[in-house]
Design an enzyme around this catalytic site. Structure first.
Site, PDB file in Angstrom:
ATOM      1  CE  LYS A 168     -32.067  34.095   7.166  1.00 59.55           C
ATOM      2  NZ  LYS A 168     -32.311  32.912   6.314  1.00 59.55           N
ATOM      3  CG  ASN A 169     -34.403  31.010   8.840  1.00 59.74           C
ATOM      4  OD1 ASN A 169     -34.297  31.740   7.847  1.00 59.74           O
ATOM      5  ND2 ASN A 169     -33.397  30.337   9.331  1.00 59.74           N
ATOM      6  CB  CYS A 201     -27.003  26.929  -1.210  1.00 57.37           C
ATOM      7  SG  CYS A 201     -26.645  28.050   0.092  1.00 57.37           S
ATOM      8  CG  ASP A 233     -29.143  28.305  10.478  1.00 62.71           C
ATOM      9  OD1 ASP A 233     -30.361  28.537  10.399  1.00 62.71           O
ATOM     10  OD2 ASP A 233     -28.522  27.638   9.633  1.00 62.71           O
TER      11      ASP A 233
HETATM   12  C1  EPZ Z   1     -33.805  26.020   6.707  1.00 59.74           C
HETATM   13  O1  EPZ Z   1     -33.285  25.741   5.422  1.00 59.74           O
HETATM   14  C2  EPZ Z   1     -33.230  27.369   7.094  1.00 59.74           C
HETATM   15  N1  EPZ Z   1     -33.674  28.383   6.135  1.00 59.74           N
HETATM   16  C3  EPZ Z   1     -31.700  27.288   7.108  1.00 59.74           C
HETATM   17  O2  EPZ Z   1     -31.213  28.558   7.568  1.00 59.74           O
HETATM   18  C4  EPZ Z   1     -31.280  26.220   8.112  1.00 59.74           C
HETATM   19  O3  EPZ Z   1     -29.878  26.076   8.067  1.00 59.74           O
HETATM   20  C5  EPZ Z   1     -31.938  24.881   7.745  1.00 59.74           C
HETATM   21  O4  EPZ Z   1     -33.373  25.048   7.673  1.00 59.74           O
HETATM   22  C6  EPZ Z   1     -31.647  23.802   8.777  1.00 59.74           C
HETATM   23  O5  EPZ Z   1     -32.072  24.224  10.025  1.00 59.74           O
HETATM   24  C7  EPZ Z   1     -34.937  28.877   6.264  1.00 59.74           C
HETATM   25  O6  EPZ Z   1     -35.685  28.490   7.139  1.00 59.74           O
HETATM   26  C8  EPZ Z   1     -35.332  29.913   5.265  1.00 59.74           C
HETATM   27  P1  EPZ Z   1     -33.547  21.784   5.388  1.00 59.74           P
HETATM   28  P2  EPZ Z   1     -33.868  24.487   4.576  1.00 59.74           P
HETATM   29  O7  EPZ Z   1     -34.541  21.468   4.329  1.00 59.74           O
HETATM   30  O8  EPZ Z   1     -35.314  24.335   4.813  1.00 59.74           O
HETATM   31  C9  EPZ Z   1     -31.376  18.249   3.118  1.00 59.74           C
HETATM   32  C10 EPZ Z   1     -29.857  30.475   7.539  1.00 59.74           C
HETATM   33  O9  EPZ Z   1     -28.644  30.608   7.718  1.00 59.74           O
HETATM   34  N2  EPZ Z   1     -32.598  18.179   2.303  1.00 59.74           N
HETATM   35  O10 EPZ Z   1     -33.887  21.504   6.812  1.00 59.74           O
HETATM   36  O11 EPZ Z   1     -33.387  24.620   3.181  1.00 59.74           O
HETATM   37  C11 EPZ Z   1     -30.575  19.515   2.810  1.00 59.74           C
HETATM   38  O12 EPZ Z   1     -29.746  19.276   1.692  1.00 59.74           O
HETATM   39  C12 EPZ Z   1     -30.373  29.337   6.681  1.00 59.74           C
HETATM   40  O13 EPZ Z   1     -30.750  31.206   8.052  1.00 59.74           O
HETATM   41  C13 EPZ Z   1     -32.741  17.127   1.402  1.00 59.74           C
HETATM   42  O14 EPZ Z   1     -31.870  16.278   1.293  1.00 59.74           O
HETATM   43  O15 EPZ Z   1     -33.085  23.286   5.281  1.00 59.74           O
HETATM   44  C14 EPZ Z   1     -29.794  19.737   4.067  1.00 59.74           C
HETATM   45  O16 EPZ Z   1     -28.615  18.938   4.033  1.00 59.74           O
HETATM   46  C15 EPZ Z   1     -29.229  28.522   6.078  1.00 59.74           C
HETATM   47  N3  EPZ Z   1     -33.867  17.056   0.643  1.00 59.74           N
HETATM   48  C16 EPZ Z   1     -30.726  19.217   5.158  1.00 59.74           C
HETATM   49  O17 EPZ Z   1     -31.705  18.413   4.506  1.00 59.74           O
HETATM   50  C17 EPZ Z   1     -34.871  17.986   0.743  1.00 59.74           C
HETATM   51  O18 EPZ Z   1     -35.897  17.858   0.035  1.00 59.74           O
HETATM   52  C18 EPZ Z   1     -31.443  20.323   5.910  1.00 59.74           C
HETATM   53  O19 EPZ Z   1     -32.179  21.047   4.977  1.00 59.74           O
HETATM   54  C19 EPZ Z   1     -34.708  19.051   1.659  1.00 59.74           C
HETATM   55  C20 EPZ Z   1     -33.573  19.118   2.430  1.00 59.74           C
END
Ligand code: EPZ
Length: 424
Positions: free
Chosen positions: A26-27, A119, A307
């Protein structure tokens, strides 16, 4: 009129034996779908899973003017894009809609996305995405719940991410492919899905190097072409099946995987007492009657994946001893704990730490899934428990797992999808 809300009836199922083939990731599918906006030529994608999240991303593309055909293969052509504003009612259903911003600005010099909704797994801003786009010369304004980014043409920049955000890394990689000059992203996320995206972009004619490490270098080009690409298997789906095998003392072969993507999960399951072996494209997990307690800190790849945290937490509720899980990525990803307590789990929460005191058994109960991976954890708990579990909120499960109930029925698990008031 009985509610048409679907739910699962799950009866404890132990000692299962069989093979499960994993679907495409998916990701990986979601960013690659967004990246097709970077070219006007048709792209053909293979191994794309039939998931709700994929459907929502494709609905957004169609609203922008994309031509989409999704059968065995997924064909997307973006030669008639007539809108650069991501529709709010669709975008609010999926955070990954923010991945359209980079490609829109790169190809059309403008893009508008709604601020991502808060979320179910904590606050998830986009500050790192926007900081990178501003460094690349985009004018970014946040107004009335929308983000608009505009530019004459993006230019290469040196970007250091405060946190190795997966989405920010992907958005900025895509944006940089058509920028003027070279972009360097430091402290980049290293997930396998980033490497898959790099491979897709380079097939299209981009010049991206370093994905899988914390420094990614992108040399901008003038245009990208349509290509065919097969996406990687889903390592989180695979890990979910591995944990299910350990929790139900089953002997399961999970096939069509890339074992190297599963190293952290394999290591933890071995520590917890499961028997784990693997070959070129399969992993075999045999659960033992004694589950040992383990301590886990979820981290960006290659650390233990966030995840997989709900799923392994469900397993550890049955360990002989106390385990500690520290959630190192999200600030509120324990919504499954309350539901597991209803099944007899003994879990104490302190901010981002869960202290899990193993109990001899879980008992089936009526529980609700509040997010995707919580749903997976509750399926595992229901199969590991004694008696019947009624799981509501399975639309969350269908966001990220293709026919999970059918896959588990095929290996003998007692799990049934029912509508509304239907009785088991
Ligand atoms: C991706 O989400 C995945 N989704 C998530 O999977 C996964 O949990 C996550 O990466 C971490 O591995 C997809 O790939 C579609 P992040 P993403 O940006 O990109 C903070 C699932 O279950 N952050 O790495 O949204 C954020 O708040 C899903 O399949 C900022 O602060 O995750 C979080 O605490 C859930 N500022 C942390 O970083 C930003 O600009 C990780 O977020 C961006 C993120």
């Amino acid at each position: 009129m009985p509610s048409q809300v679907e739910k699962f009836f799950i009866v404890g199922s132990h000692g299962l034996k069989g093979e499960i083939k994993v679907s495409g990731a998916k990701n990986s599918a979601l960013p690659v779908i967004a990246a097709t906006l970077l070219t006007r030529e048709p792209c053909v994608l293979e191994n794309i899973p039939k998931l709700e999240d994929v459907n929502i991303m494709l609905s957004i593309l169609k609203r922008l003017g994309s031509k989409v055909e999704f059968g065995q293969l997924l064909t997307i052509q973006n030669n008639r894009i007539n809108d650069l504003i991501i529709p709010e009612e669709l975008a609010r259903k999926i955070r990954a809609s923010n991945l359209f911003l980079g490609p829109l600005v790169a190809r059309f010099q403008e893009g508008v996305v709604p601020l991502p909704g808060g979320c179910n797994i904590g606050n998830r801003p986009m500050d790192l995405h926007l900081k990178g786009l501003r460094l690349m010369g985009a004018e970014v304004e946040e107004k009335a719940g929308f983000i608009r980014a505009r530019t004459k043409r993006l230019k290469g920049a040196e970007i250091h991410l405060d946190f190795p955000s997966v989405g920010a890394t992907e958005n900025l990689m895509m944006a940089a492919t058509l920028a003027q000059g070279t972009t360097i992203i430091r402290n980049a996320a290293r997930e396998p899905e980033i490497v898959d995206l790099q491979n897709f972009l380079n097939l299209m004619g981009a010049k991206v190097k370093g994905a899988g490490t914390d420094v990614i270098k992108i040399t901008g080009v003038n245009r990208l072409k349509g290509v065919t690409h097969k996406i990687i298997p889903d390592r989180i789906e695979a890990g979910t099946h591995m944990v299910m095998a350990a929790a139900t003392q089953s002997d399961i072969i999970i096939s069509g995987v890339i074992p190297e993507h599963l190293e952290a999960v394999m290591a933890k399951l071995k520590e917890a007492g499961a028997f784990v072996t693997f070959g070129d494209d399969w992993v075999r997990v045999t659960g033992k009657s004694i589950i040992k307690p383990v301590d886990i800190k979820t981290m960006p790849y290659p650390g233990f994946p966030t995840d997989m945290q709900p799923q392994i937490l469900a397993l550890l509720t049955l360990a002989q001893g106390t385990s500690i899980i520290s959630e190192g990525v999200f600030d509120n990803r324990f919504k499954h704990v309350e539901e597991l307590r209803r099944m007899g789990a003994d879990i104490r929460l302190e901010s981002r730490i869960a202290v899990i005191k193993g109990v001899p058994k879980l008992t089936g109960a009526s529980v609700i899934a509040h997010d995707l991976r919580a749903a997976a954890a509750l399926v595992i708990a229901g199969l590991a428990a004694e008696g019947m579990t009624v799981l509501e909120g399975i639309k969350n499960l269908d966001r990220g797992y293709e026919n999970l109930d059918l896959k588990y029925q095929l290996i003998g698990a007692q799990i049934k999808r029912v509508n509304g008031e239907e009785k088991y």
